[in-house]
Design a protein around this motif. Structure first.
Motif, PDB file in Angstrom:
ATOM      1  N   ALA A 133      37.624   4.044 -57.652  1.00 11.90           N
ATOM      2  CA  ALA A 133      38.652   4.096 -56.616  1.00 11.90           C
ATOM      3  C   ALA A 133      39.696   3.026 -56.918  1.00 11.90           C
ATOM      4  O   ALA A 133      39.351   1.906 -57.281  1.00 11.90           O
ATOM      5  CB  ALA A 133      38.040   3.857 -55.249  1.00 11.90           C
ATOM      6  N   PHE A 146      35.322   1.801 -43.942  1.00 14.61           N
ATOM      7  CA  PHE A 146      34.638   2.113 -45.197  1.00 14.61           C
ATOM      8  C   PHE A 146      33.374   2.938 -44.966  1.00 14.61           C
ATOM      9  O   PHE A 146      33.031   3.796 -45.790  1.00 14.61           O
ATOM     10  CB  PHE A 146      34.319   0.833 -45.969  1.00 14.61           C
ATOM     11  CG  PHE A 146      35.415   0.411 -46.899  1.00 14.61           C
ATOM     12  CD1 PHE A 146      35.559   1.005 -48.146  1.00 14.61           C
ATOM     13  CD2 PHE A 146      36.310  -0.569 -46.530  1.00 14.61           C
ATOM     14  CE1 PHE A 146      36.571   0.632 -49.000  1.00 14.61           C
ATOM     15  CE2 PHE A 146      37.342  -0.955 -47.385  1.00 14.61           C
ATOM     16  CZ  PHE A 146      37.465  -0.356 -48.625  1.00 14.61           C
ATOM     17  N   LEU A 193      32.581   8.654 -52.240  1.00 10.68           N
ATOM     18  CA  LEU A 193      33.537   7.858 -53.003  1.00 10.68           C
ATOM     19  C   LEU A 193      33.682   8.402 -54.418  1.00 10.68           C
ATOM     20  O   LEU A 193      32.715   8.910 -54.992  1.00 10.68           O
ATOM     21  CB  LEU A 193      33.062   6.398 -53.096  1.00 10.68           C
ATOM     22  CG  LEU A 193      33.297   5.488 -51.899  1.00 10.68           C
ATOM     23  CD1 LEU A 193      32.517   4.196 -52.090  1.00 10.68           C
ATOM     24  CD2 LEU A 193      34.770   5.180 -51.739  1.00 10.68           C
ATOM     25  N   ILE A 229      35.579  -0.226 -57.173  1.00 10.18           N
ATOM     26  CA  ILE A 229      36.889  -0.173 -56.519  1.00 10.18           C
ATOM     27  C   ILE A 229      37.785  -1.166 -57.237  1.00 10.18           C
ATOM     28  O   ILE A 229      37.449  -2.345 -57.350  1.00 10.18           O
ATOM     29  CB  ILE A 229      36.800  -0.523 -55.022  1.00 10.18           C
ATOM     30  CG1 ILE A 229      35.882   0.463 -54.300  1.00 10.18           C
ATOM     31  CG2 ILE A 229      38.186  -0.513 -54.386  1.00 10.18           C
ATOM     32  CD1 ILE A 229      35.639   0.114 -52.833  1.00 10.18           C
ATOM     33  N   ILE A 245      37.834  -6.089 -49.208  1.00  8.67           N
ATOM     34  CA  ILE A 245      37.338  -4.763 -49.589  1.00  8.67           C
ATOM     35  C   ILE A 245      35.890  -4.845 -50.062  1.00  8.67           C
ATOM     36  O   ILE A 245      35.078  -3.951 -49.787  1.00  8.67           O
ATOM     37  CB  ILE A 245      38.263  -4.153 -50.665  1.00  8.67           C
ATOM     38  CG1 ILE A 245      39.611  -3.791 -50.026  1.00  8.67           C
ATOM     39  CG2 ILE A 245      37.635  -2.926 -51.318  1.00  8.67           C
ATOM     40  CD1 ILE A 245      40.716  -3.522 -51.027  1.00  8.67           C
ATOM     41  N   MET A 281      42.969   0.901 -55.406  1.00  6.05           N
ATOM     42  CA  MET A 281      43.613   0.545 -54.143  1.00  6.05           C
ATOM     43  C   MET A 281      44.657  -0.537 -54.350  1.00  6.05           C
ATOM     44  O   MET A 281      44.546  -1.360 -55.261  1.00  6.05           O
ATOM     45  CB  MET A 281      42.566   0.026 -53.137  1.00  6.05           C
ATOM     46  CG  MET A 281      41.593   1.074 -52.651  1.00  6.05           C
ATOM     47  SD  MET A 281      40.410   0.388 -51.446  1.00  6.05           S
ATOM     48  CE  MET A 281      41.508  -0.059 -50.101  1.00  6.05           C
ATOM     49  N   SER A 319      33.194  -2.673 -48.072  1.00  5.19           N
ATOM     50  CA  SER A 319      32.485  -1.603 -48.785  1.00  5.19           C
ATOM     51  C   SER A 319      31.044  -1.967 -49.122  1.00  5.19           C
ATOM     52  O   SER A 319      30.346  -1.188 -49.769  1.00  5.19           O
ATOM     53  CB  SER A 319      33.233  -1.257 -50.077  1.00  5.19           C
ATOM     54  OG  SER A 319      33.243  -2.382 -50.946  1.00  5.19           O
ATOM     55  N   LEU A 341      42.992   5.351 -53.220  1.00  6.13           N
ATOM     56  CA  LEU A 341      42.686   5.258 -51.798  1.00  6.13           C
ATOM     57  C   LEU A 341      43.808   4.502 -51.086  1.00  6.13           C
ATOM     58  O   LEU A 341      44.365   3.554 -51.633  1.00  6.13           O
ATOM     59  CB  LEU A 341      41.352   4.535 -51.579  1.00  6.13           C
ATOM     60  CG  LEU A 341      40.114   5.171 -52.215  1.00  6.13           C
ATOM     61  CD1 LEU A 341      38.884   4.324 -51.918  1.00  6.13           C
ATOM     62  CD2 LEU A 341      39.913   6.601 -51.717  1.00  6.13           C
TER      63      LEU A 341
END
Length: 228
Positions: free
Chosen positions: A160, A148, A156, A8, A189, A162, A193, A122
């Motif tokens: 990703a 999450f 996912l 992410i 995050i 963000m 996650s 996302l």
């Protein structure tokens, strides 16, 4: 990294954009020349989009230009209303100040897709949950973990992307995690996650004993405890 594990990517606004957004709100509230601040943002966004032209397809360029134009139009609409009222609610300020991170997400997502990578953007307001006020919220970790978990059940993307700095309050409205909130967002995050690691990539070498721009002889700190 993405060849071996899903990642992410949490992004800050482009340099100078958040300050320009703060200036835009301030100018509109005071009845000043907010169009000048908006024009500066428009030029900044335009220059960044122009740099992608050798990389992006014509269709992707148009999509990115459309995204940035829609963002700028929304900012202009907000500024007009603020100028008329000479007042800006914190809820509106939160939406405006988070525009830089949203632009970064659109830009980076387009660039990574152009490289043929499995990437998707996302919505941070759906996943990063917070409590408190609109402009200086604190993380709601249990709610973020739950958001999450629901996302992971759907699957996912390999990468990703963000926006940092942005979250949502229990009423669903956008709230900011304080200035320089993207590092904080990345940590939230990572917990939400259940990431194996959180890396912070920044434009300085680390933590200094003072702001080196203000204090001559500020030293790079070799080690810090969690309490510090």
């Amino acid at each position: 990294y993405a060849q071996s594990t899903p990642i992410i990517l949490v992004l800050s606004a482009p340099q100078g954009v958040t300050n320009a957004l703060v200036d835009l709100v301030s100018a509109a509230q005071k009845g000043g020349d907010w169009q000048k601040s908006l024009e500066q943002l428009k030029n900044h966004f335009g220059q960044l989009v122009e740099k992608t032209m050798p990389i992006l397809s014509e269709a992707d360029q148009k999509r990115l230009q459309t995204d940035s134009q829609q963002q700028l139009q929304a900012l202009a609409d907000y500024a007009k209303g603020i100028a008329l009222l000479q007042h800006c609610p914190d809820s509106v300020q939160a939406k405006m100040r988070g525009a830089g991170e949203q632009f970064s997400v659109a830009l980076m997502t387009a660039l990574l897709k152009a490289k043929g990578l499995d990437v998707d953007a996302l919505d941070a307001t759906r996943l990063v949950k917070s409590q408190g006020d609109y402009l200086n919220a604190t993380a709601d970790i249990p709610a973020t973990v739950s958001a999450f978990k629901a996302l992971k059940a759907q699957g996912l993307p390999r990468i990703a992307v963000m926006a940092g700095f942005i979250s949502s309050l229990p009423n669903g409205e956008t709230a900011l995690l304080g200035r320089n909130g993207s590092d904080y967002s990345a940590a939230i995050i990572a917990v939400g996650s259940a990431a194996e690691v959180c890396e912070i990539w920044t434009d300085v070498d680390g933590v200094y004993s003072a702001d080196p721009r203000q204090v001559k002889g500020a030293k790079l700190v070799d080690a810090l405890s969690y309490a510090e």
